[in-house]
Design an enzyme around this catalytic site. Structure first.
Site, short mmCIF file in Angstrom:
data_model
loop_
_atom_site.label_atom_id
_atom_site.label_comp_id
_atom_site.label_asym_id
_atom_site.label_seq_id
_atom_site.Cartn_x
_atom_site.Cartn_y
_atom_site.Cartn_z
N ALA A 36 44.26 70.18 33.40
CA ALA A 36 43.27 69.14 33.12
C ALA A 36 42.06 69.29 34.04
O ALA A 36 41.63 68.34 34.69
CB ALA A 36 43.90 67.76 33.28
N ASP A 73 30.62 83.42 42.27
CA ASP A 73 32.06 83.21 42.15
C ASP A 73 32.87 84.22 42.96
O ASP A 73 34.03 83.97 43.26
CB ASP A 73 32.51 83.34 40.67
N THR A 133 43.82 77.09 33.88
CA THR A 133 44.35 76.73 35.20
C THR A 133 43.54 77.38 36.32
O THR A 133 44.04 77.62 37.41
CB THR A 133 45.83 77.15 35.32
N GLY A 134 42.31 77.67 36.05
CA GLY A 134 41.43 78.17 37.11
C GLY A 134 40.98 79.60 36.90
O GLY A 134 41.42 80.28 35.97
N ARG A 135 40.06 80.02 37.76
CA ARG A 135 39.52 81.38 37.70
C ARG A 135 39.64 82.02 39.08
O ARG A 135 39.79 81.33 40.07
CB ARG A 135 38.05 81.35 37.25
N HIS A 170 11.64 51.47 32.13
CA HIS A 170 12.55 50.68 31.31
C HIS A 170 12.19 50.87 29.84
O HIS A 170 10.99 50.82 29.50
CB HIS A 170 12.42 49.19 31.67
N VAL A 197 38.03 71.29 34.41
CA VAL A 197 36.78 71.22 33.65
C VAL A 197 36.91 71.90 32.28
O VAL A 197 36.55 71.32 31.25
CB VAL A 197 35.65 71.88 34.47
N ILE A 198 37.42 73.12 32.28
CA ILE A 198 37.49 73.87 31.02
C ILE A 198 38.42 73.18 30.03
O ILE A 198 38.07 72.98 28.86
CB ILE A 198 37.96 75.32 31.29
N VAL A 221 53.77 74.00 34.04
CA VAL A 221 54.08 74.89 32.91
C VAL A 221 54.82 76.12 33.42
O VAL A 221 54.42 76.75 34.40
CB VAL A 221 52.78 75.26 32.16
P1 NAI Z 1 40.11 73.95 37.37
O1 NAI Z 1 40.43 74.50 38.71
O2 NAI Z 1 38.95 73.06 37.16
O3 NAI Z 1 41.40 73.17 36.80
C1 NAI Z 1 42.66 73.78 36.64
C2 NAI Z 1 43.73 72.72 36.48
O4 NAI Z 1 44.96 73.36 36.12
C3 NAI Z 1 44.00 71.94 37.75
O5 NAI Z 1 43.94 70.56 37.45
C4 NAI Z 1 45.41 72.38 38.15
O6 NAI Z 1 46.14 71.38 38.83
C5 NAI Z 1 46.03 72.72 36.79
N1 NAI Z 1 47.19 73.63 36.86
C6 NAI Z 1 47.32 74.74 37.62
N2 NAI Z 1 48.54 75.33 37.39
C7 NAI Z 1 49.18 74.59 36.45
C8 NAI Z 1 50.45 74.69 35.80
N3 NAI Z 1 51.32 75.67 36.05
N4 NAI Z 1 50.80 73.74 34.88
C9 NAI Z 1 49.92 72.73 34.60
N5 NAI Z 1 48.71 72.60 35.19
C10 NAI Z 1 48.32 73.52 36.10
O7 NAI Z 1 40.02 75.26 36.45
P2 NAI Z 1 39.33 75.53 35.03
O8 NAI Z 1 39.17 74.28 34.25
O9 NAI Z 1 40.11 76.66 34.45
O10 NAI Z 1 37.88 76.04 35.43
C11 NAI Z 1 37.71 77.24 36.18
C12 NAI Z 1 36.44 77.23 36.97
O11 NAI Z 1 35.32 77.26 36.12
C13 NAI Z 1 36.32 76.00 37.84
O12 NAI Z 1 35.94 76.38 39.13
C14 NAI Z 1 35.26 75.18 37.16
O13 NAI Z 1 34.50 74.44 38.10
C15 NAI Z 1 34.40 76.24 36.46
N6 NAI Z 1 33.81 75.65 35.27
C16 NAI Z 1 32.80 74.75 35.42
C17 NAI Z 1 32.27 74.13 34.32
C18 NAI Z 1 31.20 73.11 34.52
O14 NAI Z 1 30.59 73.08 35.59
N7 NAI Z 1 30.95 72.23 33.56
C19 NAI Z 1 32.71 74.43 32.96
C20 NAI Z 1 33.80 75.35 32.94
C21 NAI Z 1 34.30 75.94 34.05
#
Ligand code: NAI
Length: 462
Positions: free
Chosen positions: A177, A309, A267-269, A441, A179-180, A233
């Protein structure tokens, strides 16, 4: 052998912005990019295409939910998924071609191919070796893997595959849960998928202000997203057209499964530096795979720099851009500075979520005496007119000096509203400075001013 002042490896927001700034400052610059188009993950398979799908699916939501109330009657639009994808591809093409144009305009050479660094001062692409006084590594990041989950980009997808699914899934399971997961989960929910998000922690969007996390999750639930929290997971299997996700609830270790047509791994990058030859060169890398740099983006090897990154810090396009500019300015002899305390974060769901500076939890941990000024969009005339009254602006300020320490917004255009606070923070402003600034306004921005007023004698429309 061609000689450059700077060769930048990677043309994402970090790399291309750095290249443009280098060229503007009179440095002979080249940028190496192996993709067919410039712009890196952000423009090709990340920020930009996801925003196109978020925009299109939000329009559908408006048509389905709010048009009739405004007296706009008639047949609701139906989804032509192929056309939506081609609109998204067109948006990508316009943006990537835009960078190509900027490269030409600034006389930056695009060296097409994948680079290696045989030694400091040299970059090899294919059979050609180029000389460069300075090399900037801006190679970005790639999707982190999860044990037991094999991404095939068809049924089990990363964000890349999720932007070009063959069809809209009936049932989508999102792992993570962050950002992506929440942005793309929202897209498919609006397009009609049943969406369940499985999250390891007990709160969504780790690191965000706790109050925002709660309200944000409640809002997404109201929109129909389902959440399984505190669940790790364990793996995903696929058979025929079905994927099965296995997860363990952390509170009692019980194991469960859930079927889906499509599974999104979010789950992150992690930093992407494969194939550059950094290890052989002796470039220091952290245990998390990040290239180690000093305050000037220099690695331990003279003439090799790194940004974005691939180094420490939040994986955000705009953070990479700022580092790219600062690195270029440093190479040109200037004295740049990136203020890491004022880097906004935005989630482009509806409502949007934005954040800058300290969270309330961080201030508590630091033992800092602070005040909270809050204002709900329900008290904002413009928001009410636009069916956008959900959410609030929250300002955190020093209790004695009134200096702004952080801002957290959930609501309409939150991603744009945050920047007024960013500028104020850069100038070391107090909440009173915002509160005494005349705001037009009716605008959403008035909610920011009202939150600033709430730090003092009180908001007017609360
Ligand atoms: P994220 O780090 O934002 O979230 C990953 C989530 O996965 C975390 O809540 C974590 O607790 C959960 N997780 C990890 N292992 C797990 C498991 N085994 N089972 C269940 N949950 C688990 O990573 P996300 O969303 O993949 O994004 C990657 C990067 O890209 C981030 O650094 C994000 O900031 C960046 N990004 C930024 C955007 C924006 O600025 N709008 C848009 C898309 C990506």
């Amino acid at each position: 052998m061609s000689a450059y002042d700077v060769i930048i490896i990677g043309s994402g927001p970090g790399g291309y912005v750095s290249a443009i700034r280098c060229a503007q400052l009179g440095l002979k610059t080249a940028c190496v990019e192996g993709r067919e188009t410039l712009g890196g993950t952000c423009l090709n398979v990340g920020c930009i295409p996801s925003k196109a799908l978020l925009h299109a699916s939000h329009m559908l939501h408006e048509a389905e939910h709010n048009f009739a109330a405004m007296g706009l009657k008639g047949k609701s639009p139906s989804v032509d998924w192929k056309q939506m994808l081609s609109y998204k591809d067109d948006v990508i093409a316009q943006n990537t071609k835009g960078i190509e144009f900027l490269f030409k305009k600034n006389k930056i050479d695009w060296i097409k191919g994948w680079a290696t660094i045989p030694e400091a001062g040299k970059v090899k692409v294919g059979d050609t070796t180029y000389e460069a006084k300075n090399i900037v590594v801006a190679t970005g990041s790639e999707v982190s893997t999860l044990p037991g989950v094999k991404v095939d980009e068809k049924m089990v997808v990363s964000s890349t595959g999720a932007l070009e699914l063959n069809k809209i899934p009936k049932k989508l399971v999102v792992i993570g849960a962050g950002v992506i997961g929440l942005e793309l989960g929202s897209v498919y929910k609006r397009l009609g998928s049943e969406v369940t998000v499985i999250e390891y922690l007990n709160a969504i969007t780790p690191g965000m202000d706790g109050e925002i996390q709660k309200v944000f999750q409640r809002t997404l639930k109201k929109q129909g997203l389902e959440f399984i929290m505190g669940a790790a997971v364990q793996g995903v299997t696929t058979k025929g057209n079905k994927a099965t996700v296995t997860y363990k609830l952390r509170k009692n270790d019980s194991e469960h499964t859930m079927d889906a047509d499509t599974v999104l791994l979010a789950t992150g990058r992690r930093p992407f530096t494969d194939g550059l030859g950094l290890e052989a060169l002796g470039v220091e890398i952290s245990p998390r795979g990040q290239i180690k740099t000093d305050g000037h983006y220099a690695t331990n090897i003279k003439g090799i720099y790194a940004i974005g990154d691939a180094i420490d810090g939040p994986m955000l396009a705009h953070k990479a851009e700022d580092e790219g500019m600062a690195c270029a300015e440093g190479l040109a002899g200037q004295k740049p500075h990136v203020n890491y305390g004022v880097i906004p974060g935005v989630i482009y769901t509806h409502p949007e979520v934005s954040t800058v500076g300290k969270t309330e939890e961080q201030l508590k941990e630091e033992g800092r005496d602070y005040k909270v000024g809050k204002f709900s969009f329900m008290g904002n005339g413009r928001a009410k007119a636009n069916f956008a009254g959900d959410g609030f602006v929250k300002l955190l300020v020093d209790a004695s000096t009134d200096r702004i320490l952080g801002a957290h917004i959930i609501g309409p255009m939150a991603g744009d509203l945050i920047h007024e606070v960013c500028v104020a923070m850069e100038f070391g402003a107090a909440a009173e400075d915002l509160a005494r600034t005349c705001h037009a306004h009716p605008t959403y921005s008035e909610a920011v001013r009202e939150a600033a007023l709430a730090c003092g004698d009180g908001a007017i429309h609360a």
